[in-house]
Design a protein around this motif. Structure first.
Motif, PDB file in Angstrom:
ATOM      1  N   PHE A   9       0.845  -1.253   0.016  1.00  0.00           N
ATOM      2  CA  PHE A   9       0.098   0.051   0.119  1.00  0.00           C
ATOM      3  C   PHE A   9       0.802   1.200  -0.029  1.00  0.00           C
ATOM      4  CE2 PHE A   9      -2.105   3.244   2.277  1.00  0.00           C
ATOM      5  CZ  PHE A   9      -3.416   3.571   1.590  1.00  0.00           C
ATOM      6  N   ILE A  10       1.851   1.338   0.833  1.00  0.00           N
ATOM      7  CA  ILE A  10       2.766   2.260   0.755  1.00  0.00           C
ATOM      8  C   ILE A  10       3.594   2.736  -0.364  1.00  0.00           C
ATOM      9  CG2 ILE A  10       4.778   3.374   2.179  1.00  0.00           C
ATOM     10  CD1 ILE A  10       3.905   1.809   4.871  1.00  0.00           C
ATOM     11  N   MET A  42      -6.572   0.158  -7.802  1.00  0.00           N
ATOM     12  CA  MET A  42      -7.319  -1.020  -7.140  1.00  0.00           C
ATOM     13  C   MET A  42      -6.631  -1.377  -5.716  1.00  0.00           C
ATOM     14  SD  MET A  42     -10.239  -2.011  -8.255  1.00  0.00           S
ATOM     15  CE  MET A  42     -10.759  -0.955  -9.551  1.00  0.00           C
ATOM     16  N   PRO A  43      -5.197  -1.578  -5.726  1.00  0.00           N
ATOM     17  CA  PRO A  43      -4.799  -1.606  -4.403  1.00  0.00           C
ATOM     18  C   PRO A  43      -5.035  -0.655  -3.563  1.00  0.00           C
ATOM     19  CG  PRO A  43      -3.110  -2.147  -6.095  1.00  0.00           C
ATOM     20  CD  PRO A  43      -4.160  -1.611  -6.827  1.00  0.00           C
ATOM     21  N   GLY A 104      -4.063  -4.949 -10.822  1.00  0.00           N
ATOM     22  CA  GLY A 104      -4.080  -4.308  -9.361  1.00  0.00           C
ATOM     23  C   GLY A 104      -4.766  -4.898  -8.468  1.00  0.00           C
ATOM     24  N   ALA A 105      -6.253  -5.549  -8.954  1.00  0.00           N
ATOM     25  CA  ALA A 105      -7.006  -6.084  -7.871  1.00  0.00           C
ATOM     26  C   ALA A 105      -6.074  -7.610  -7.462  1.00  0.00           C
ATOM     27  CB  ALA A 105      -8.358  -6.362  -8.316  1.00  0.00           C
ATOM     28  N   MET A 106      -5.670  -8.228  -8.479  1.00  0.00           N
ATOM     29  CA  MET A 106      -4.866  -9.200  -8.027  1.00  0.00           C
ATOM     30  C   MET A 106      -3.793  -8.992  -7.177  1.00  0.00           C
ATOM     31  SD  MET A 106      -4.918 -11.256 -11.649  1.00  0.00           S
ATOM     32  CE  MET A 106      -3.395 -12.329 -11.071  1.00  0.00           C
ATOM     33  N   LEU A 107      -3.142  -7.998  -7.245  1.00  0.00           N
ATOM     34  CA  LEU A 107      -2.048  -7.429  -6.407  1.00  0.00           C
ATOM     35  C   LEU A 107      -2.428  -7.390  -5.125  1.00  0.00           C
ATOM     36  CD1 LEU A 107       0.884  -6.544  -6.031  1.00  0.00           C
ATOM     37  CD2 LEU A 107       0.294  -4.420  -6.641  1.00  0.00           C
ATOM     38  N   ASN A 113      -4.692  -8.001   1.077  1.00  0.00           N
ATOM     39  CA  ASN A 113      -5.817  -8.586   1.710  1.00  0.00           C
ATOM     40  C   ASN A 113      -5.565  -9.973   2.393  1.00  0.00           C
ATOM     41  OD1 ASN A 113      -8.810  -8.541   2.029  1.00  0.00           O
ATOM     42  ND2 ASN A 113      -8.979 -10.063   0.202  1.00  0.00           N
ATOM     43  N   LYS A 114      -4.627  -9.860   3.603  1.00  0.00           N
ATOM     44  CA  LYS A 114      -4.410 -11.117   4.243  1.00  0.00           C
ATOM     45  C   LYS A 114      -4.760 -10.652   5.837  1.00  0.00           C
ATOM     46  CE  LYS A 114      -2.431 -13.197   0.963  1.00  0.00           C
ATOM     47  NZ  LYS A 114      -3.320 -14.288   0.188  1.00  0.00           N
TER      48      LYS A 114
END
Length: 122
Positions: A9-10, A42-43, A104-107, A113-114
């Motif tokens: 994210f950063i 997306m991320p 981006g969603a897969m990333l 997303n954990k």
């Protein structure tokens, strides 16, 4: 909140800001100018949604279901690739942008997303 402290994210936020700064200075680096924002979208958006869900439900191990990402990809694609280009000549439809949203969603799902690791017991 630890959700926003995730390195992916950063890094995504820093790259987005750097790309915007370059564009503001009228420095355009292809293909970053065309696709980097779409890849990072997306991320960034899904991390904000994840943080909001975790805060709202007071459950910091919550993970977003995959369908949330599919909906985000679909809605962003419809709005930015179908509707906006019809409303203004400033915007152009590009199928590659949809691929960038998907990547981006897969990333996001593979990294951010954990559920956080449990704190070690003392």
């Amino acid at each position: 909140m630890r959700t926003f402290a995730h390195p992916v994210f950063i890094c995504s936020l820093a790259l987005f800001c750097l790309n915007q700064l370059l564009e503001w200075q009228r420095i355009y680096i292809a293909p970053l100018h065309q696709y980097l924002d779409d890849l990072l979208c997306m991320p960034l958006v899904l991390t904000v949604a994840l943080a909001a869900e975790r805060l709202y439900f007071d459950n910091y191990s919550f993970v977003l279901p995959l369908r949330y990402s599919w909906w985000a990809i679909l809605l962003f694609s419809i709005f930015f690739e179908l509707l906006l280009p019809q409303l203004s000549k400033v915007y152009t439809a590009d199928a590659w942008d949809v691929l960038c949203y998907s990547c981006g969603a897969m990333l996001f799902h593979c990294t951010i997303n954990k559920a956080p690791a449990p704190a070690p017991e003392l």
